[in-house]
Design a protein around this motif. Structure first.
Motif, PDB file in Angstrom:
ATOM      1  N   ARG A   1       5.549  -5.417   7.366  1.00 33.74           N
ATOM      2  CA  ARG A   1       4.498  -4.402   7.577  1.00 33.74           C
ATOM      3  C   ARG A   1       4.855  -3.034   6.997  1.00 33.74           C
ATOM      4  N   ASP A   2       6.060  -2.547   7.199  1.00 31.37           N
ATOM      5  CA  ASP A   2       6.419  -1.182   6.778  1.00 31.37           C
ATOM      6  C   ASP A   2       7.123  -1.145   5.425  1.00 31.37           C
ATOM      7  N   LEU A   3       7.131  -2.268   4.700  1.00 31.05           N
ATOM      8  CA  LEU A   3       7.827  -2.312   3.407  1.00 31.05           C
ATOM      9  C   LEU A   3       6.853  -2.099   2.256  1.00 31.05           C
ATOM     10  N   GLU A   4       7.313  -1.373   1.234  1.00 26.03           N
ATOM     11  CA  GLU A   4       6.506  -1.159   0.042  1.00 26.03           C
ATOM     12  C   GLU A   4       7.087  -1.895  -1.166  1.00 26.03           C
ATOM     13  N   ALA A   5       8.358  -2.299  -1.067  1.00 26.34           N
ATOM     14  CA  ALA A   5       9.015  -3.065  -2.140  1.00 26.34           C
ATOM     15  C   ALA A   5      10.187  -3.813  -1.522  1.00 26.34           C
ATOM     16  N   ASP A   6      10.685  -4.823  -2.275  1.00 29.40           N
ATOM     17  CA  ASP A   6      11.802  -5.632  -1.796  1.00 29.40           C
ATOM     18  C   ASP A   6      11.480  -6.277  -0.446  1.00 29.40           C
ATOM     19  N   PHE A   7      10.802  -7.407  -0.529  1.00 30.16           N
ATOM     20  CA  PHE A   7      10.361  -8.113   0.674  1.00 30.16           C
ATOM     21  C   PHE A   7      11.307  -9.286   0.954  1.00 30.16           C
ATOM     22  N   PRO A   8      12.169  -9.191   1.979  1.00 31.53           N
ATOM     23  CA  PRO A   8      13.152 -10.242   2.248  1.00 31.53           C
ATOM     24  C   PRO A   8      12.560 -11.386   3.072  1.00 31.53           C
TER      25      PRO A   8
END
Length: 210
Positions: free
Chosen positions: A45-52
């Motif tokens: 939800r709070d990520l804009e790049a690099d999705f693990p």
């Protein structure tokens, strides 16, 4: 939580590693792992790049997942089997999670539990007693203490019936008064309408408001 008495491999295949429940609207991400759509959306939800990946920690540059309909169908079938197994276990006096006899009663959760549940972190701080002891305790609490208590209950019931009857009579009396008042107003209106114009207009607003 997913039912513990299902075969391990079958349960693992149908369980989301984030919420530990059977998959709801499962989706697959690029590494091949599956999650509930809501779980992976919450994780990113709070990520804009690099999705693990929450499971293998592989990182992807884009937010991407696709529905896994075969897994959704399989999970629904397994969930139905789990619910059926839980009902059969409870009907047989067994814990649906651990397949142990329900010999204890948790007062905090108001439910029977097994000895494995009693040792778990969930029930450790709770008040737990044998089911027979709990049954007798609640029977005593619910049972009227002899004939005097029964007479008190009957007296309270009779008092309630009298109050209901009294209120009904009061309502009928009040309704009769309102009907009489309405009839009187109708008569006054009929007389008012027959008056000459100027006489009719005198205090007409007062009559209307009444």
């Amino acid at each position: 939580m997913a039912a513990a008495f299902l075969p391990g491999n079958l349960q693992d295949e149908a369980t989301c590693s984030v919420c530990l429940e059977f998959f709801r609207d499962p989706v697959s991400i690029e590494c091949g792992h599956n999650f509930c759509r809501a779980c992976i959306a919450q994780s990113w939800r709070d990520l804009e790049a690099d999705f693990p990946c929450p499971q293998c920690r592989e990182v992807f540059p884009l937010r991407s997942f696709r529905p896994n309909r075969p897994l959704a169908n399989m999970s629904e079938i397994i969930a139905q089997l789990a619910r059926r197994g839980a009902r059969e276990a409870e009907a047989g006096g067994q814990c649906p999670r651990h397949r142990e006899a329900l010999k204890l009663y948790c007062k905090d959760d108001a439910s029977p539990i097994c000895v494995v549940c009693d040792r778990s972190r969930e029930h450790r701080p709770h008040a737990v007693v044998p089911v027979d002891e709990a049954s007798e305790e609640y029977k005593v609490a619910l049972r009227p203490s002899g004939p005097p208590s029964e007479q008190i209950l009957l007296g309270q019931l009779e008092k309630m019936e009298k109050n209901i009857s009294r209120r009904q009579n009061e309502n009928i009396s009040e309704l009769s008064k309102e009907i009489t008042l309405l009839n009187k107003l109708i008569t006054e209106l009929e007389e008012k309408i027959q008056q000459p114009v100027l006489e009719f207009l005198k205090d007409v607003t007062g009559v209307i408001s009444r």
